[in-house]
Design a protein around this motif. Structure first.
Motif, mmCIF file in Angstrom:
data_model
loop_
_atom_site.group_PDB
_atom_site.id
_atom_site.type_symbol
_atom_site.label_atom_id
_atom_site.label_comp_id
_atom_site.label_asym_id
_atom_site.label_seq_id
_atom_site.Cartn_x
_atom_site.Cartn_y
_atom_site.Cartn_z
ATOM 1 N N GLN A 1 -27.292 87.624 10.037
ATOM 2 C CA GLN A 1 -27.507 86.179 10.149
ATOM 3 C C GLN A 1 -28.783 85.757 9.432
ATOM 4 O O GLN A 1 -28.841 84.684 8.812
ATOM 5 C CB GLN A 1 -27.572 85.775 11.632
ATOM 6 C CG GLN A 1 -26.244 85.859 12.350
ATOM 7 C CD GLN A 1 -25.182 84.967 11.716
ATOM 8 O OE1 GLN A 1 -25.439 83.819 11.341
ATOM 9 N NE2 GLN A 1 -23.964 85.509 11.591
ATOM 10 N N LYS B 1 -28.054 85.655 5.785
ATOM 11 C CA LYS B 1 -27.285 84.452 5.490
ATOM 12 C C LYS B 1 -28.187 83.221 5.482
ATOM 13 O O LYS B 1 -28.062 82.349 4.599
ATOM 14 C CB LYS B 1 -26.172 84.282 6.528
ATOM 15 C CG LYS B 1 -25.252 83.108 6.275
ATOM 16 C CD LYS B 1 -24.139 83.053 7.317
ATOM 17 C CE LYS B 1 -23.209 81.877 7.064
ATOM 18 N NZ LYS B 1 -22.120 81.815 8.099
ATOM 19 N N LYS B 2 -29.113 83.175 6.423
ATOM 20 C CA LYS B 2 -30.044 82.058 6.517
ATOM 21 C C LYS B 2 -30.928 81.966 5.277
ATOM 22 O O LYS B 2 -31.262 80.866 4.821
ATOM 23 C CB LYS B 2 -30.908 82.212 7.775
ATOM 24 C CG LYS B 2 -31.955 81.133 7.957
ATOM 25 C CD LYS B 2 -32.784 81.402 9.199
ATOM 26 C CE LYS B 2 -33.903 80.381 9.341
ATOM 27 N NZ LYS B 2 -34.762 80.691 10.535
#
Length: 546
Positions: free
Chosen positions: A136, A139-140
């Motif tokens: 995550q 992805k951020k």
């Protein structure tokens, strides 16, 4: 780095030859009347970028810094090595062949452990159920899958013995895992993994070998970024992040952009600015500069805009230049001067609004390209930053600024460039240009007088150039050393094709006897480590016990 390379790194061929011959600037090179024969027209040239020399006249020969000393002083390679090592302050360590082999084997083992660890971290990021937080975060930060793959970004699980357990299961010993810095000894007994719950960035050298790691904390752990400790294969002061992937682009574009962190460099590469590297959060060191100089002398600093980034920028820029007396210090410039600036074209990208390159590049690659294009020279940057700290209408402040900058401007050899900055300084502090120019002329005269009475100050010397000719010579010697049956063919090799003296010496000695034991005994002991590199470090499967 072997002893010969160490000497070449610390000595600049221009400085050494200048002690024997009066050199004149000729474009990017230097020329003089050949010191080895009489002539009216200068045919002797010195090439700083290749760290070589050549006579285009009656001699028709050339070479490197060693061959010049050998020819000028009438000594053999071993004697030239000792003379130049003393001049460079390099201690010659005569290692036994067995010690050299053992050290090589140990380093190879540590490289392999790091490579296995990098593969494991990368696998965990992509496939482990416990890596969802890391995925995550990736992805951020808008990291493309291809970028994650190219830089082999990984994840260290939030466990005390995950990596160590994997490596031990793979057959590696605790002592070797400790030596490469992947585990830490506990106070009483046992050990634990150094990297836990961190996004992992393998750090590779210019040969693409994993020498260490950087880990970015994914929680509130400190430090935010944790690097591998000093190890036999990892020296933070000499490693540049991204150099393995950037070197081709740096050569092609003939410029290098230096950022501060991993993410800055990764973002730059993702958006096509592949001549970008990172100093890993520290000011650029002389060792790192030596590596970059082999690729390009056009340097653009693009460090973060916060105070730490500014300080790192100024320290990095001025590591390029030599030290000057303390009375000439400009405090935030770390006591450096500009008289060697001609060896580099140093620019600075001024990043405002507290942003970093990563953020700017991802928001607008076009704006980043324009910022690089609009980068300002080191002296413009320095003048602006220093003048911003004073009150321009106070005579005392004006006098202090002029006093600080005159010793710097007086050492710029190009008179047009010198005059440009003198009048620019006057304009910035609202002074008549003539007064600053007259003061500068007086400073130049004082500088010449100082040099005449005390001699020319010693300058920082730079690394040899890792040019194609050296690689070709090494490849040739590697083949000959590993395949003695080529002795007949080797007799046809014109020794003058070899530019590097250490390679000439090895070839000539090998041609007299291909037996490795005899070769080792005949060569200067300081060359044994280099000989081992040629004989062993080139993917040949066997090694003869000397």
């Amino acid at each position: 780095m072997n002893t010969v390379d160490d000497v070449k790194q610390k000595l600049d061929i221009v400085d050494v030859i200048s002690q024997y011959v009066k050199l004149q600037k000729s474009g990017r090179n230097f020329k003089a009347a050949c010191p080895f024969h009489s002539e009216k027209t200068a045919s002797f040239f010195v090439f700083p970028e290749k760290q070589s020399w050549h006579c285009f006249g009656a001699c028709g020969t050339g070479g490197d810094i060693f061959s010049f000393i050998m020819k000028k002083e009438g000594v053999d390679f071993g004697q030239a090595l000792h003379m130049l090592a003393e001049k460079a302050g390099v201690t010659l360590i005569h290692q036994s062949p067995q010690n050299v082999k053992e050290q090589h084997d140990q380093h190879e083992k540590l490289f392999k452990i790091n490579e296995v660890a990098a593969e494991y971290f990368h696998y965990l990021l992509l496939h482990s159920n416990d890596s969802e937080t890391a995925r995550q975060y990736v992805k951020k930060r808008n990291l493309a899958p291809k970028t994650v793959e190219n830089f082999q970004i990984g994840y260290a699980l939030n466990r005390w013995d995950d990596l160590s357990g994997h490596l031990i299961k793979a057959g590696y010993k605790e002592a070797d895992i400790l030596a490469v810095g992947l585990i830490v000894l506990r106070d009483k007994e046992g050990y634990y993994d150094r990297f836990r719950n961190r996004l992992m960035f393998p750090i590779r050298d210019i040969k693409s070998r994993v020498v260490g790691f950087g880990g970015r904390a994914l929680d509130d752990s400190l430090p935010k970024y944790l690097n591998s400790p000093q190890t036999p294969i990892f020296d933070k002061s000499s490693i540049i992040y991204g150099i393995d992937r950037a070197q081709a682009s740096i050569r092609q574009k003939d410029s290098v952009v230096i950022t501060e962190g991993y993410m800055d460099t990764i973002a730059a590469h993702e958006y096509g600015f592949e001549n970008t590297v990172a100093s890993m959060g520290t000011a650029l060191t002389s060792k790192q500069i030596s590596t970059l100089r082999k690729l390009s002398k056009n340097v653009i600093f693009a460090l973060d805009s916060d105070q730490a980034g500014l300080e790192a920028t100024t320290r990095s820029i001025l590591t390029i230049d030599e030290q000057i007396p303390k009375e000439h210090w400009i405090p935030w410039l770390e006591a450096k001067t500009y008289n060697e600036l001609g060896k580099y074209e140093v620019q600075v990208v001024e990043i405002k609004d507290g942003k970093d390159p990563d953020e700017l590049i991802r928001k607008s690659p076009e704006k980043w390209a324009k910022l690089l294009e609009a980068s300002q020279s080191i002296i413009d940057f320095t003048l602006k930053k220093e003048i911003d700290t004073i009150t321009r209408n106070k005579p005392g402040d004006k006098s202090a600024i002029v006093g600080k900058f005159l010793p710097i401007l007086s050492q710029i050899e190009d008179p047009v460039r010198r005059a440009h900055y003198a009048y620019k300084l006057a304009e910035l502090i609202n002074l008549d240009g003539r007064s600053v120019w007259e003061a500068l002329l007086n400073s130049v005269a004082q500088e010449k007088k100082h040099r005449n009475t005390k001699g020319t100050r010693k300058t920082i010397n730079y690394a040899q150039q890792g040019d194609d000719s050296r690689r070709i010579e090494e490849y040739c010697l590697t083949l000959l050393l590993n395949f003695p049956d080529l002795i007949t063919i080797s007799k046809k090799i014109d020794i003058n094709y070899f530019e590097h003296s250490e390679n000439k010496d090895i070839l000539l000695t090998w041609q007299t006897d291909t037996n490795m034991e005899v070769l080792v005994e005949k060569l200067d002991p300081a060359l044994r480590e280099y000989l081992n590199h040629l004989y062993v470090d080139n993917n040949y499967a066997y090694f003869v016990n000397w």
